[in-house]
Motif scaffolding. Structure first.
Motif, short mmCIF file in Angstrom:
data_model
loop_
_atom_site.label_atom_id
_atom_site.label_comp_id
_atom_site.label_asym_id
_atom_site.label_seq_id
_atom_site.Cartn_x
_atom_site.Cartn_y
_atom_site.Cartn_z
N ILE A 228 6.87 -6.05 -2.09
CA ILE A 228 6.90 -4.66 -2.57
C ILE A 228 7.81 -3.85 -1.65
N LEU A 229 8.87 -3.30 -2.21
CA LEU A 229 9.75 -2.42 -1.45
C LEU A 229 9.26 -0.98 -1.54
N ASP A 230 9.37 -0.27 -0.45
CA ASP A 230 8.93 1.13 -0.46
C ASP A 230 9.84 1.97 -1.34
N SER A 231 9.34 3.09 -1.80
CA SER A 231 10.10 3.92 -2.74
C SER A 231 11.35 4.52 -2.12
N ASN A 232 11.36 4.73 -0.81
CA ASN A 232 12.58 5.24 -0.16
C ASN A 232 13.72 4.23 -0.27
N THR A 233 13.38 2.97 -0.02
CA THR A 233 14.40 1.92 -0.14
C THR A 233 14.88 1.79 -1.58
#
Length: 455
Positions: A228-233
């Motif tokens: 899961i990639l963070d929303s900022n990335t």
């Protein structure tokens, strides 16, 4: 050109010079910062000052408070006219009397609200933007005096630096005050204080808020980070997808273009780098002429990004991120078309299937001059005489959305965009100034142009 002639007009402007400087210094001292409240007493005082100065040069001027579209009180506007012959051409002269704020007076070398002459320039907030425009109109009308052969209408706006929210309602309520054959917008600038310019184009603009969501709530980065990639990335990946490897905006449906009327002189990349304070290691993005990249090709800027500050950050994956895109559009493209193209592109490029939502902002149309019109030729000849050199026409990367609105409301009117600024003027920045050499020649230019239109 026939009429009064260059030497006569130069002599009249020279004899009036002390009044012109006093006008500018008086205007600077008023501190007419519209961001402090467009309905404030300081803005009323500014408008009344301008109306009084216009009256001195033969304009029947008055102050009228505008009304916003929602019915609330708007800006204090200055309107006026001088009709010399009902059969003669009518010219509307535009400038604005509100100025930018001064967030940090300590960044100035002089008092921002005291006009100070130094090294051939007059320093002070609003000296160039747009006190200089008011001074040009005033000086040209004084120089022509009783020899004026065209009808004049004047509109000096009180909220340009705030985005002109009551501009269109005001015009629609005072159409007779604006109906004209030619509109001269003195709110731009020259190639330099020694080389004159007409502004040939302005880019349009539109805003778009984008929210990238990946989680229903924040989660621990050690427990869930990786798959899961963070929303900022994810937001960064989405932003990066708009550009090719040259750094050009590469979104289908968003148009580009070349300088209107042809490129007479390209911009100096070293000077642009110096003016913008670009770090040495950075390579300027894009291809083609630097002028086209700044004037007529689109550009997208991330002007806001909601993320947790570094200070106090901790190990969680951000669940959603919002950012704002400011899109400058080619002068001839409808901004709503460009906005839709951007939305369609970002929706189709959602990284890894993240949820992407949009909130569309307001649109402002760009503008392009007709380079082949007779009035453009007259203006270029007036510049040639006043400055003693050929003009170098240029575009502007910024936007003045009310110009296309004026064209919409008054389709028969031609528009010329001139102005008092030059690259050293620092409009909107500390140590704003106006070149006195350039100001005098801008006044002579406008007087010559008005004189030519009446012959």
């Amino acid at each position: 050109m026939t009429g009064l002639g260059l030497e006569e007009i130069q002599g009249r402007v020279g004899a009036d010079w002390a009044r012109i400087i006093d006008l500018l210094k008086g205007k600077i001292a008023l501190g007419s910062v519209s961001a402090k409240g467009i309905t404030g007493e300081h803005m009323r005082n500014s408008a009344e000052f301008v109306a009084e100065e216009l009256t001195k040069v033969g304009i029947d001027a008055r102050v009228v408070q505008s009304t916003n579209a929602d019915g609330t009180p708007g800006a204090f506007e200055v309107i006026g006219s001088r009709i010399v012959d009902e059969t003669a051409p009518t010219v509307l002269l535009y400038a604005h009397h509100d100025v930018q704020p001064v967030p940090d007076p300590t960044a100035w070398e002089t008092d921002p609200f005291t006009g100070v002459e130094r090294d051939g320039r007059l320093y002070g907030r609003g000296s160039a933007d747009d006190g200089g425009g008011i001074a040009i109109h005033s000086g040209a009308l004084h120089a022509l005096g009783d020899d004026l052969k065209v009808n004049i209408k004047v509109f000096i706006e009180g909220e340009e630096e705030m985005g002109s929210p009551s501009f269109i309602p005001f015009i629609e309520a005072h159409k007779e005050e604006f109906d004209s054959d030619l509109i001269i917008v003195a709110d731009s600038g020259n190639w330099s204080d020694r080389i004159p310019s007409l502004t040939t184009s302005l880019r349009g603009n539109t805003d778009l808020d984008v929210t990238v969501k990946v989680l229903e709530h924040p989660v621990h980065s050690g427990q869930f980070g990786g798959p899961i990639l963070d929303s900022n990335t994810l937001a960064a990946m989405l932003i990066a997808s708009m550009y090719n490897d040259k750094g050009e905006l590469a979104v289908p449906g968003i148009e580009g273009g070349q300088p209107v009327g042809g490129l007479q002189r390209d911009l100096d990349p070293d000077q642009v780098r110096k003016d913008a304070g670009v770090v040495d290691s950075y390579r300027l993005a894009g291809t083609d002429s630097l002028a086209s990249r700044l004037w007529t090709k689109p550009s997208a800027s991330i002007i806001g990004f909601d993320a947790h500050p570094v200070e106090g950050s901790f190990n969680v994956l951000a669940d959603q991120t919002r950012f704002r895109i400011s899109l400058r559009t080619a002068p001839t493209q409808r901004p709503e078309e460009a906005q839709k193209a951007l939305v369609d592109f970002l929706r189709s490029h959602a990284p890894l299937g993240a949820q992407v939502e949009f909130s569309c902002g307001e649109n402002g149309m760009g503008w392009a001059m007709d380079p082949d019109s007779q009035v453009v030729r007259n203006a270029e000849e007036a510049m040639r005489q006043a400055f003693g050199c050929d003009p170098v026409n240029k575009g502007e990367g910024g936007s003045i959305p009310f110009i296309p609105e004026l064209k919409r409301l008054f389709p028969k009117a031609q528009v010329l965009v001139t102005g008092p600024e030059d690259p050293k003027g620092n409009a909107h920045s500390p140590n704003e100034s106006i070149s006195l050499y350039g100001l005098e020649r801008n006044i002579v230019t406008e007087a010559l142009l008005l004189d030519s239109l009446g012959n």
